[in-house]
Design a protein around this motif. Structure first.
Motif, PDB file in Angstrom:
ATOM      1  N   PHE A 180       0.783  -1.303   0.152  1.00  0.00           N
ATOM      2  CA  PHE A 180      -0.186   0.316  -0.089  1.00  0.00           C
ATOM      3  C   PHE A 180       0.871   1.634  -0.117  1.00  0.00           C
ATOM      4  CE2 PHE A 180       0.524  -1.827   4.176  1.00  0.00           C
ATOM      5  CZ  PHE A 180       0.339  -0.874   5.438  1.00  0.00           C
ATOM      6  N   LEU A 207      -2.889  -5.826  -1.469  1.00  0.00           N
ATOM      7  CA  LEU A 207      -4.591  -5.984  -1.976  1.00  0.00           C
ATOM      8  C   LEU A 207      -4.977  -4.003  -3.204  1.00  0.00           C
ATOM      9  CD1 LEU A 207      -7.026  -6.692  -3.348  1.00  0.00           C
ATOM     10  CD2 LEU A 207      -7.921  -6.397  -1.115  1.00  0.00           C
ATOM     11  N   SER A 211      -3.919   2.712   3.257  1.00  0.00           N
ATOM     12  CA  SER A 211      -3.611   1.514   1.911  1.00  0.00           C
ATOM     13  C   SER A 211      -5.690   1.378   1.927  1.00  0.00           C
ATOM     14  CB  SER A 211      -4.122  -0.021   2.565  1.00  0.00           C
ATOM     15  OG  SER A 211      -5.049  -0.220   3.656  1.00  0.00           O
ATOM     16  N   PRO A 252      -7.672  -1.256   0.942  1.00  0.00           N
ATOM     17  CA  PRO A 252      -8.495  -1.643   1.349  1.00  0.00           C
ATOM     18  C   PRO A 252      -9.353  -1.412   2.709  1.00  0.00           C
ATOM     19  CG  PRO A 252      -6.932  -3.520   0.839  1.00  0.00           C
ATOM     20  CD  PRO A 252      -6.226  -1.731   0.069  1.00  0.00           C
ATOM     21  N   ALA A 261     -11.212  -9.010   0.005  1.00  0.00           N
ATOM     22  CA  ALA A 261      -9.837  -8.578   0.605  1.00  0.00           C
ATOM     23  C   ALA A 261      -9.685 -10.921   1.058  1.00  0.00           C
ATOM     24  CB  ALA A 261      -9.958  -8.285   1.286  1.00  0.00           C
ATOM     25  N   TYR A 303      -8.226 -12.634  -2.115  1.00  0.00           N
ATOM     26  CA  TYR A 303      -6.642 -12.037  -2.235  1.00  0.00           C
ATOM     27  C   TYR A 303      -5.598 -12.437  -0.808  1.00  0.00           C
ATOM     28  CZ  TYR A 303      -3.066  -9.815  -3.945  1.00  0.00           C
ATOM     29  OH  TYR A 303      -1.276  -9.590  -4.942  1.00  0.00           O
ATOM     30  N   SER A 304      -5.638 -11.692   0.216  1.00  0.00           N
ATOM     31  CA  SER A 304      -4.490 -12.051   1.387  1.00  0.00           C
ATOM     32  C   SER A 304      -5.708 -11.531   2.564  1.00  0.00           C
ATOM     33  CB  SER A 304      -3.720 -11.197   1.432  1.00  0.00           C
ATOM     34  OG  SER A 304      -3.547 -10.716   1.918  1.00  0.00           O
ATOM     35  N   ASP A 314      -4.524  -8.544   4.277  1.00  0.00           N
ATOM     36  CA  ASP A 314      -5.459  -7.806   4.299  1.00  0.00           C
ATOM     37  C   ASP A 314      -6.913  -7.404   4.453  1.00  0.00           C
ATOM     38  OD1 ASP A 314      -4.209  -6.008   1.984  1.00  0.00           O
ATOM     39  OD2 ASP A 314      -4.242  -7.919   0.735  1.00  0.00           O
ATOM     40  N   SER A 327      -2.566  -1.704   9.218  1.00  0.00           N
ATOM     41  CA  SER A 327      -1.404  -2.023   8.008  1.00  0.00           C
ATOM     42  C   SER A 327      -0.718  -2.434   8.372  1.00  0.00           C
ATOM     43  CB  SER A 327      -2.851  -1.152   7.047  1.00  0.00           C
ATOM     44  OG  SER A 327      -3.766  -1.366   6.540  1.00  0.00           O
TER      45      SER A 327
END
Lengths: 599, 599
Positions: A482, A517, B139, B141, B398, B401-402, B405, B432
């Motif tokens: 990020f 992400l 970030s 997300p 999210a 994906y990960s 996140d 984060s």
């Protein structure tokens, strides 16, 4: 077999004593006892002195050197670590408890015990949760700067005892100012004792051992005699004080030290004190753990032994809880005494337990003899011990290596000296993390071309390379996350706005270790922006873990270009599309050490 | 030429108006005026409603939509961004000012203005110091989660106006609980107006435009009519209220709105209020900036225009200062209205200035007509606007994906709903950063071998590769810095303790983008530890910037092995030393998608 019973392996993880006790024999016993005797001799004056530094009664230093050592012997994984009160943690204890503004010495002592208890609980919790890695966020340069600045603070704080005056202050300027303003009240006799002690201890450290060796004394004995220097200073200055009744002429003495077993004490249950001490306890825990583990690791490596950091947390946590319930204050593994322990031949943590017995005997028998011990002697012990920690060379080392590291060290030193230990170390940690994040938020991006007659791609600014007109190959030297996601997006978007019509952009991802992400969304946005400009976006050399992740998203379907296994594959494909119009290799714009600059 | 005079380029950097005004002509004027009319129609009810949401008198929403727009037109770089009060910032203003516990609405209004002033000062300072990159630490997300959760909070907070009851609460549970406990006091007439308005506005948003188009209305006109929906609702409900005297039957109305120019106001000079508002102002500044820049970037990309983030900070800073001195409260670029502005054909920031004139006319002329406007209608406007922001799909995106996140998004949403906007967004940012640091503190390390008949080296767990007995090649997939320095040291030290006698360790550094002083010291320690075990340490594929740095240290002299330009060179050297005893390529332990898994 009862399946609920803990397995032997699990027991041995939490009780390392079960491992080493199996092979314990007469030889190890002898080695351990000899080491314990030497460490005990060294530890008695140190314990008293550090308690003084922490602003606590002298006996608390002894108490902190008994049960905590036994606890570490049971739970610790280092075979040479010597636990007890140490200089930096004592200073931090003084700062933490001093902040509470307590009225009586008794309250002060309870608060110090409570601090040890909270610190022990934090260490134990971190150990069970396996959070030992948190200590890594205290970078080497920050620790080095912190220890150096603390050493200066500690030495300065002891000068008042050398001069026999009252002085205060929690930072360097304050301390020096207070010292100067009280300098007229100097007690000459105290100053004489102090200066003699400091001089004698420095001489013992530097000059005694070589002299003894030259005079035919055996190395082992010379070593023990040199280690006994502080004890000699204690005995000599105490005798002088008794004989001449110096305590009636302005020389401050230790006074009554209770004789007997360590008391059973309970931490304060006052919620407000807990919340006020929590951050200090956390800092003490982490600083103590880092210091201790680094010593333990260094010594273990010499004998190819292994330190288990998460179990060390449990060992130190148990030691601090032990200190809290037996009239002590926060403890950790000390650098100097652990080296002495190791050099003296300690084979197992049992040496620590034998040292505890030695200190216990001192508490039972020797305390009346400490009545006439001048505080100046203890201050001298501290000054000589901590000045060996002071090493400003970390500043020049960091300056030469990296300005970012230098900034962190300099801030830690300045803030520790100027605003105290807690502010200093916190600022160092936050600044290190902040600067690291800042650096990764603006990654190095190299435009690469083909090194002629190879399959290698290098920075066009450092090497003579071929490029294909209309194709831009960029190697991103950072994981994409990020903090730098939009940086790359903007960088690429800016790069393609140029006179030459760009048709394809290839991102070489060999150094992209992660892609979160935010970075994915940024790549998607970049793909759209480039698509609007009729430019294809390709990827090459995507690592397995990153590729696995991309496949879980829709990005690969939306991407205008392809993913190539190697940059070389991408190059060949581009060549096929854009014909053979390859630009001649041109001299790079600037070449720095081309022979070694493998970019 | 006077060398002290600022250059034209510098002036144009800080006053983008100088750039676009050069090409301003009748066509751009027409486009801008048309866009301004549409945005004005949309902005009047929104401004009133968001002021209500912020807990402020309705006219402050109008005032915040006049001078701030002119300021942005002078200093902003986006040609389509429409500035003014927005939902999320209004909610954050309510939270920040609500925390102060002020007694009177007048104090409340002054505090809101002060908040805008501090926020403006922060934005300007960040702009001059070019700190725009700080926004990257929010970030994608986390922002998505925050906006979604805020939308839910805002919609819930407006339900009391729909039901015509009193309710409180700063988090979701509190609000719902308070709503339920007052439900018995519902005003049926208010509820009717509220439900009708919500239904009508949803229908306008979804159904009106297609219907108009089907009935032969031109697209442009259909668009304007659809955008005028909220105005129609305002007019209709106001008329109904006037005609039936509903305000005497429990329908809450806006009441007196002063007519005239925005007042000249000064921020509070109370230091305590400043310190209490500072953190809130910082959060508002960053959230507002991030929201605004992301809209501006999206719209600029469509016309290949460029947004300068650091100048955007100055533009938004100037807008907020303008809001503070003319009776407004914090403003930023709004998503919906900017898209409307863009779609309506705005060519330059002048459109914003024309919108300001429109709102000014409304403040001068229309305010008496607002007296009977039901608050329920404004609440309906807000609810329909913010529900379009609510999008929980970020959670599933999210998750897929990960997990890292996902954790950040989930924490942001839960904490925003449960503890309010400030806690929510702060926790999201810290989490984060913390999770990113945690990941990089335990880097992926791959043991690599040679892919037969190539010069490529791959993970032995993913590919069929050759290895040399006694030689370990490790590829570190992360920059080496303080947080992972000891991880690598321990990893390597553990790896070489095995049955096979290891003679050489090669660290392939192709993904090491940085190597700080802690990592250098750790490498030195590793070198010593391996030396004690009679193992040589080599490096390969060290990047230019890292190599430059290593050459400034002593490490290269102390290193037991060599630095190889490529892993292939290291391999050949090892083969020469260890003879030709190369192990047969063996099947990898586990292969995941070998065709694409370029490790």
């Amino acid at each position: 077999m009862n399946r609920l019973a803990p397995s032997r392996a699990a027991l041995e993880r939490y009780f390392p004593i079960l491992t080493w006790s199996k092979t314990y024999n007469k030889d190890t016993l002898t080695s351990d006892v000899v080491a314990a005797v030497i460490v005990t001799i060294m530890l008695i004056p140190q314990s008293l002195a550090y308690a003084l530094l922490a602003g606590l009664p002298a006996e608390m230093g002894l108490y902190a050197s008994i049960l905590p050592l036994v606890a570490y012997a049971i739970f610790g994984t280092s075979r040479a670590l010597a636990v007890g009160p140490v200089a930096v943690v004592s200073l931090m204890t003084a700062a933490a408890v001093g902040n509470l503004g307590l009225a009586t010495p008794a309250e002060y002592a309870i608060a110090a015990g409570t601090l040890a208890f909270i610190s022990g609980a934090i260490l134990l919790a971190m150990g069970f949760l396996r959070l030992g890695f948190l200590a890594n966020f205290l970078s080497h340069p920050v620790i080095a700067g912190f220890i150096t600045a603390s050493g200066v603070l500690i030495a300065t704080s002891q000068l008042k005892h050398i001069f026999g005056i009252k002085a205060e202050g929690h930072n360097l300027i304050g301390m020096i100012g207070s010292l100067l303003s009280h300098l007229g009240e100097t007690s000459i006799l105290t100053l004489l004792i102090g200066v003699f002690s400091v001089g004698f201890l420095f001489w013992v450290r530097k000059g005694l051992k070589p002299m003894l060796l030259n005079n035919g004394v055996k190395p082992r004995l010379a070593d023990i005699l040199a280690k006994a220097g502080p004890v000699a200073a204690v005995v000599a200055t105490t005798l002088v004080t008794v004989i001449f009744g110096l305590n009636n002429h302005g020389v401050a003495i230790v006074g009554d030290v209770p004789m007997g077993l360590p008391p059973l004490t309970l931490p304060s249950l006052n919620g407000e004190i807990w919340s006020q001490l929590f951050v200090s306890a956390l800092l003490i825990s982490i600083i103590g753990f880092v210091e201790s583990v680094s010593v333990a690791k260094t010594l273990a490596a010499k004998k190819r032994q292994r330190i288990v950091p998460d179990q060390e947390l449990i060992g130190l946590g148990a030691s601090n809880v032990a200190a809290a319930v037996t009239g002590g204050y926060p403890v950790t593994g000390g650098f100097a005494r652990s080296v002495v322990n190791y050099d003296a031949g300690a084979e197992t943590p049992a040496a620590g337990a034998y040292t505890a017995i030695g200190i216990l005997l001192a508490a039972l028998v020797l305390t009346p003899l400490l009545y006439f011990l001048p505080k100046a002697t203890l201050a001298a012990t501290i000054i000589v011990a901590v000045l060996s920690l002071v090493d400003f060379s970390i500043l020049s080392k960091a300056w030469g290596y990296s300005k970012v590291d230098f900034a962190a060290v300099a801030a830690t030193i300045l803030l520790t000296l100027g605003s105290g230990v807690e502010v200093g170390v916190s600022a160092g940690v936050l600044l290190s993390i902040g600067l690291h994040l800042y650096k990764t938020s603006r990654p190095h991006v190299a435009e690469v071309g083909l090194v002629p007659n190879t399959q290698h791609f290098r920075n066009i600014k450092r090497h003579k390379v071929e490029t294909i007109p209309g194709v831009v190959s960029l190697r991103v030297d950072e994981s994409l996350y990020f903090a730098n996601a939009s940086f790359l997006e903007d960088y690429v978007a800016d790069r393609v706005v140029c006179d030459e019509p760009i048709k394809d952009v290839i991102l070489q991802c060999s150094a992209v270790n992660e892609l979160d992400l935010s970075a994915l969304e940024s790549l998607e946005a970049l793909n759209h922006r480039l698509k609007d400009m009729k430019i294809n976006l390709h990827l090459s050399e995507v690592k397995g873990p990153v590729m696995d992740r991309l496949q879980r998203s829709h990005f690969l379907y939306e991407m205008t270009g392809k993913v190539y296994l190697a940059q070389w594959d991408a190059w060949q494909a581009m060549k096929a599309i854009h014909g053979s119009e390859i630009s001649e290799p041109s001299a790079p714009e600037s070449v720095e050490n081309p022979s070694v600059a493998a970019d």
